[in-house]
Design a protein around this motif. Structure first.
Motif, PDB file in Angstrom:
ATOM      1  N   GLY A 162     -18.592  18.987  -3.907  1.00 51.24           N
ATOM      2  CA  GLY A 162     -17.649  19.341  -2.413  1.00 51.24           C
ATOM      3  C   GLY A 162     -16.373  18.329  -2.375  1.00 51.24           C
ATOM      4  N   MET A 163     -15.622  19.230  -1.920  1.00 55.15           N
ATOM      5  CA  MET A 163     -14.159  18.999  -1.747  1.00 55.15           C
ATOM      6  C   MET A 163     -14.019  17.561  -0.921  1.00 55.15           C
ATOM      7  N   THR A 164     -13.408  16.424  -1.577  1.00 49.64           N
ATOM      8  CA  THR A 164     -13.315  15.338  -0.590  1.00 49.64           C
ATOM      9  C   THR A 164     -11.857  15.245   0.187  1.00 49.64           C
ATOM     10  N   PRO A 165     -11.732  14.450   1.017  1.00 54.19           N
ATOM     11  CA  PRO A 165     -10.221  14.258   1.698  1.00 54.19           C
ATOM     12  C   PRO A 165      -9.173  13.971   0.546  1.00 54.19           C
ATOM     13  N   THR A 166      -9.495  13.263  -0.552  1.00 55.38           N
ATOM     14  CA  THR A 166      -8.283  13.162  -1.503  1.00 55.38           C
ATOM     15  C   THR A 166      -7.970  14.821  -2.221  1.00 55.38           C
ATOM     16  N   ASP A 167      -9.200  15.134  -2.508  1.00 56.15           N
ATOM     17  CA  ASP A 167      -9.184  16.382  -3.350  1.00 56.15           C
ATOM     18  C   ASP A 167      -8.418  17.332  -2.403  1.00 56.15           C
ATOM     19  N   GLU A 168      -8.638  17.363  -1.148  1.00 54.80           N
ATOM     20  CA  GLU A 168      -7.923  18.371  -0.180  1.00 54.80           C
ATOM     21  C   GLU A 168      -6.380  18.040  -0.287  1.00 54.80           C
ATOM     22  N   SER A 169      -5.970  16.762  -0.327  1.00 55.88           N
ATOM     23  CA  SER A 169      -4.509  16.299  -0.398  1.00 55.88           C
ATOM     24  C   SER A 169      -4.042  16.933  -1.732  1.00 55.88           C
ATOM     25  N   LEU A 170      -4.796  16.556  -2.682  1.00 60.86           N
ATOM     26  CA  LEU A 170      -4.376  17.409  -4.289  1.00 60.86           C
ATOM     27  C   LEU A 170      -4.313  18.908  -3.979  1.00 60.86           C
ATOM     28  N   PHE A 171      -5.258  19.751  -3.632  1.00 57.42           N
ATOM     29  CA  PHE A 171      -4.892  20.999  -3.415  1.00 57.42           C
ATOM     30  C   PHE A 171      -3.869  21.574  -2.486  1.00 57.42           C
ATOM     31  N   ARG A 172      -3.573  20.926  -1.528  1.00 62.22           N
ATOM     32  CA  ARG A 172      -2.536  20.940  -0.624  1.00 62.22           C
ATOM     33  C   ARG A 172      -1.107  20.609  -1.506  1.00 62.22           C
ATOM     34  N   GLY A 173      -1.321  19.718  -2.030  1.00 61.04           N
ATOM     35  CA  GLY A 173       0.007  19.255  -2.820  1.00 61.04           C
ATOM     36  C   GLY A 173       0.443  20.200  -3.934  1.00 61.04           C
ATOM     37  N   ALA A 174      -0.583  20.593  -4.650  1.00 61.54           N
ATOM     38  CA  ALA A 174      -0.348  21.434  -5.709  1.00 61.54           C
ATOM     39  C   ALA A 174       0.200  23.006  -5.029  1.00 61.54           C
ATOM     40  N   ALA A 175      -0.536  23.556  -3.937  1.00 64.57           N
ATOM     41  CA  ALA A 175       0.020  24.473  -3.481  1.00 64.57           C
ATOM     42  C   ALA A 175       1.409  24.519  -2.989  1.00 64.57           C
ATOM     43  N   ARG A 176       1.815  23.364  -2.622  1.00 62.80           N
ATOM     44  CA  ARG A 176       3.085  22.919  -1.982  1.00 62.80           C
ATOM     45  C   ARG A 176       4.176  23.146  -3.081  1.00 62.80           C
ATOM     46  N   THR A 177       3.583  22.377  -4.268  1.00 61.07           N
ATOM     47  CA  THR A 177       4.479  22.616  -5.631  1.00 61.07           C
ATOM     48  C   THR A 177       4.853  23.860  -6.090  1.00 61.07           C
ATOM     49  N   ALA A 178       3.753  24.588  -5.773  1.00 60.66           N
ATOM     50  CA  ALA A 178       3.946  26.334  -6.353  1.00 60.66           C
ATOM     51  C   ALA A 178       4.764  26.767  -5.428  1.00 60.66           C
ATOM     52  N   LEU A 179       4.800  26.545  -4.151  1.00 60.18           N
ATOM     53  CA  LEU A 179       5.655  27.042  -3.296  1.00 60.18           C
ATOM     54  C   LEU A 179       7.279  27.061  -3.376  1.00 60.18           C
ATOM     55  N   SER A 180       7.372  25.512  -3.930  1.00 62.86           N
ATOM     56  CA  SER A 180       8.880  25.006  -3.990  1.00 62.86           C
ATOM     57  C   SER A 180       9.353  25.239  -5.553  1.00 62.86           C
ATOM     58  N   THR A 181       8.548  25.484  -6.382  1.00 62.05           N
ATOM     59  CA  THR A 181       8.926  25.476  -7.651  1.00 62.05           C
ATOM     60  C   THR A 181       9.105  26.743  -8.373  1.00 62.05           C
ATOM     61  N   GLY A 182       8.059  27.626  -7.718  1.00 59.35           N
ATOM     62  CA  GLY A 182       7.683  29.052  -8.325  1.00 59.35           C
ATOM     63  C   GLY A 182       6.754  29.173  -9.397  1.00 59.35           C
ATOM     64  N   ILE A 183       6.029  27.852 -10.031  1.00 59.61           N
ATOM     65  CA  ILE A 183       4.941  27.829 -10.950  1.00 59.61           C
ATOM     66  C   ILE A 183       3.653  28.229 -10.261  1.00 59.61           C
ATOM     67  N   PRO A 184       2.561  28.827 -11.271  1.00 61.95           N
ATOM     68  CA  PRO A 184       1.397  29.046 -10.485  1.00 61.95           C
ATOM     69  C   PRO A 184       0.484  27.843 -10.248  1.00 61.95           C
ATOM     70  N   VAL A 185      -0.566  28.115  -9.286  1.00 60.44           N
ATOM     71  CA  VAL A 185      -1.578  27.060  -9.353  1.00 60.44           C
ATOM     72  C   VAL A 185      -2.739  27.224 -10.143  1.00 60.44           C
ATOM     73  N   SER A 186      -3.594  26.365 -10.748  1.00 57.33           N
ATOM     74  CA  SER A 186      -4.845  26.687 -11.390  1.00 57.33           C
ATOM     75  C   SER A 186      -5.753  25.955 -10.719  1.00 57.33           C
ATOM     76  N   ILE A 187      -6.796  26.327 -10.040  1.00 53.96           N
ATOM     77  CA  ILE A 187      -7.839  25.540  -9.243  1.00 53.96           C
ATOM     78  C   ILE A 187      -9.120  25.555  -9.857  1.00 53.96           C
ATOM     79  N   ARG A 188     -10.084  24.580  -9.943  1.00 54.66           N
ATOM     80  CA  ARG A 188     -11.214  24.296 -10.533  1.00 54.66           C
ATOM     81  C   ARG A 188     -12.109  23.867  -9.177  1.00 54.66           C
ATOM     82  N   TYR A 189     -12.898  24.897  -8.654  1.00 57.65           N
ATOM     83  CA  TYR A 189     -13.452  24.368  -7.425  1.00 57.65           C
ATOM     84  C   TYR A 189     -14.672  23.675  -7.604  1.00 57.65           C
ATOM     85  N   GLY A 190     -15.079  23.049  -6.231  1.00 51.32           N
ATOM     86  CA  GLY A 190     -16.157  22.151  -6.543  1.00 51.32           C
ATOM     87  C   GLY A 190     -17.522  22.609  -5.917  1.00 51.32           C
TER      88      GLY A 190
END
Length: 326
Positions: A162-190
């Motif tokens: 299950g997602m930890t608080p640090t994992d959530e920061s990682l996922f949100r940071g990844a999403a923000r990276t995609a929004l700002s740069t245009g590259i996609p996100v690949s997530i592997r769920y918990g």
């Protein structure tokens, strides 16, 4: 009459290329996978010439079976070697898309687990976003040496229980990276694919910029893949060839799921890969050919009724649409 050229590009280790040049893509593989710290173990060889020869042979086999692009989804600190990947791409002619990102929490180095506030809280999402985005805008880090080509994907993984608080920061940071740069996100769920997808969608990232991987896990078989597709994300069935693990579907079951998704109108969202490891250090080998999907699994799908058009869509069109910088 002046010919027009497409502005749609994909970031590879040798620089941006037109998206239409990707050809058949393996979207979730590992060229060199090194458990952090293994590179310093006295019993583990890191002979670069040997690693190059092994990977060159495997990439050549991939090319000879019709593959043209491979995505290395290891992220920042699990063996990614940009200089090596550049040499391999030049030698074999296979396009290599490398990724930024990291996770899950248990695999992070101590620096990224250092509390950032008093009282302690995990690294905030904006710090991960800044770290990952610079690997796109300034180039991927070769530690203490330089930056090289731009990352073409940001990838992250949640803790299996299950997602930890640090994992959530990682996922949100990844999403923000995609929004700002245009590259996609690949997530592997918990533990919950839909919950983890919702975290990145909460950052206003369009669903069609997200690949949810691992949806051929048996705990996702009860409708998760179909629901991910309904929400608009790409469905990653990325352990093709793994036929003897009680946690994953067999290839026959994967094939049935692919056909089910196509029948339901989601053929434009299916992505296939093997999660193969070209060279493993500090972990067991997973010596499956990178060519397995295109040489073995897709012909099997066709024998079960998958059309030539849908096969082309899954192997070429879908990964092109995901990887194109937008």
């Amino acid at each position: 009459m002046t010919a027009t050229t497409s502005t749609n590009t994909v970031n590879t280790v040798l620089g941006p290329i037109p998206a239409d040049e990707l050809g058949v893509v393996a979207v979730h593989e590992a060229l060199l996978s090194v458990i952090p710290g293994a590179q310093y173990a006295p019993d583990i060889s890191m002979d670069r010439a040997e690693i190059f020869e092994i990977l060159a042979e495997k990439l050549t086999d991939f090319r000879d079976n019709g593959g043209k692009t491979i995505v290395d989804s290891t992220g920042m600190f699990h063996g990614r070697d940009v200089n090596l990947y550049e040499a391999l791409s030049r030698s074999t002619g296979v396009h290599i898309v490398a990724s930024t990102g990291m996770g899950p929490e248990e695999m992070l180095g101590g620096y990224f687990l250092t509390p950032q506030t008093n009282p302690p809280t995990p690294w905030p999402a904006e710090k991960f976003a800044d770290l990952f985005a610079k690997e796109v805008t300034e180039g991927m880090v070769v530690p203490r040496v330089e930056r090289r080509g731009a990352a073409g994907m940001v990838t992250t993984t949640a803790t299996r229980d299950g997602m930890t608080p640090t994992d959530e920061s990682l996922f949100r940071g990844a999403a923000r990276t995609a929004l700002s740069t245009g590259i996609p996100v690949s997530i592997r769920y918990g533990a919950d694919a839909l919950h983890d997808l919702d975290i990145v969608l909460d950052e206003t990232l369009p669903a069609n910029r997200v690949l949810v991987g691992g949806l051929d896990r048996k705990d996702a078989a009860a409708g998760a893949a179909l629901e991910v597709a309904r929400r608009g994300a790409f469905v990653g069935l990325d352990h093709v060839g793994l036929d003897d693990d009680e946690d994953y579907l067999t290839d026959r079951e994967r094939a049935d799921l692919v056909l089910e998704l196509v029948k339901a109108g989601h053929g434009h969202q299916v992505l296939l890969s093997s999660n193969a490891i070209g060279v493993a250090k500090g972990q067991p080998d997973y010596d499956l050919p990178f060519s397995h999907v295109v040489s073995t699994f897709v012909p099997f799908l066709k024998s079960l009724g998958l059309s030539v058009e849908d096969a082309q869509r899954i192997l070429v069109d879908n990964p092109r649409d995901l990887l194109t910088v937008r």
